[in-house]
Design an enzyme around this catalytic site. Structure first.
Site, short mmCIF file in Angstrom:
data_model
loop_
_atom_site.label_atom_id
_atom_site.label_comp_id
_atom_site.label_asym_id
_atom_site.label_seq_id
_atom_site.Cartn_x
_atom_site.Cartn_y
_atom_site.Cartn_z
N ASP A 86 -5.55 -3.68 -2.19
CA ASP A 86 -4.47 -3.32 -1.26
C ASP A 86 -3.74 -4.54 -0.70
O ASP A 86 -4.35 -5.46 -0.17
CB ASP A 86 -5.11 -2.54 -0.11
CG ASP A 86 -4.12 -1.75 0.71
OD1 ASP A 86 -3.10 -2.33 1.10
OD2 ASP A 86 -4.39 -0.57 0.98
N SER A 132 0.83 -1.20 0.00
CA SER A 132 0.00 0.00 0.00
C SER A 132 0.87 1.26 0.00
O SER A 132 1.70 1.45 -0.87
CB SER A 132 -0.96 -0.04 1.19
OG SER A 132 -1.99 0.91 1.05
#
Length: 297
Positions: A147, A33
């Protein structure tokens, strides 16, 4: 190893700068991320440009980039964010970077994590930052990617095959001093007599004073305290993800602990405080310095 955690990931910049200021060489970087974004900018030699841009961002700038995505599998589009990153980082490939780089994403269809070691850097970053329900996911080679922090918030395993003197991890779900995240606790679902009356409670009491009614069992709704007025859908999603990622990270770090672990408290900022770069970067530098001093670096 640079962990997930939204705007708290600015702390990665401070940690990297502190490590470099002490004369140490970073020979590889991996991230999930926001960690994949900062790590990618560093590996591409564009961390300074990313930092300068972050320091200029105002809350208005952040809101302008957060375009709503109606009737889509994500509340916010990332096209403006990616256009900005393309101007900062450029169109580079992972295999052409100066050091080995890994970005971690999650394949929702296969229920597994994906490691990017080759291909366009920005494609890997875009997949890794697609926070579920908040940002639109992406499809790549038949994989539905979101993510990387969903399954691996601090990708320590990527360092196992590297020939390094030591590993440094920066996680973004640290605990505040004096506050412990532990195991389960027992509480009662019985209504407390000390709870502040809700508006519904008070209305029912006033009606019962005027109109005699047969006694009824208390509604289950009366057992709960009122929700905070400022709690919204995005808060619920991001808070839930924070809890999940903190627990996953704790178990994975226990199996593969880093040599140096810098923990940025989760209370440092919300995941959307991208206009607060200066403070978060400095905090990352201070926390890193304390850990490096303790390790004698």
């Amino acid at each position: 190893m640079l962990g997930s955690g939204g705007a708290r990931g600015y702390a990665h910049i401070g940690a990297i700068e502190e490590l470099q200021s002490r004369g140490h060489e970073i020979v590889a970087v991996a991230g999930a991320s926001m960690g994949a974004l900062v790590g990618g900018a560093y590996a591409a030699g564009r961390l300074q440009e990313l930092t300068e841009t972050a320091l200029r961002l105002s809350r208005t700038d952040v809101l302008m980039m957060a375009r709503p995505s109606l009737n889509a599998p994500g509340l916010i589009k990332l096209d403006r964010v990616m256009s900005l990153l393309e101007r900062i980082i450029g169109n580079v490939r992972i295999e052409d970077l100066a050091i080995p780089y890994t970005a971690v994403a999650t394949d929702l269809l296969a229920h597994r994590e994906i490691w990017f070691h080759t291909g366009p850097l920005l494609v890997a970053i875009r997949a890794s930052i697609a926070m579920p329900s908040v940002f639109k996911p992406v499809m790549l080679h038949g994989r539905l990617l979101v993510d990387g922090g969903l399954v691996n918030p601090l990708p320590m395993e990527t360092s196992l095959r590297l020939d390094t003197d030591l590993t440094v991890a920066v996680s973004l779900f640290g605990r505040e001093r004096g506050r412990e995240f532990g195991g389960a606790i027992e509480v009662s679902s019985e209504e407390s007599g000390e709870t502040t009356p809700t508006a519904l409670n008070r209305l029912q009491e006033r009606i019962s004073e005027v109109l005699p009614t047969r006694s009824r069992p208390a509604s289950v709704l009366n057992h709960f305290d009122p929700l905070p007025n400022d709690l919204d859908l995005v808060d619920m999603i991001t808070m839930s993800l924070d809890v999940m990622q903190e627990r996953i990270q704790a178990s994975r770090v226990a199996v593969n602990p880093p040599d140096i672990h810098i923990e940025v408290p989760a209370s440092t900022a919300t995941i959307f405080d991208f206009n607060d770069a200066a403070r978060i970067i400095e905090l990352g530098r201070e926390l890193a310095a304390a850990q490096f001093d303790e390790a004698g670096l």
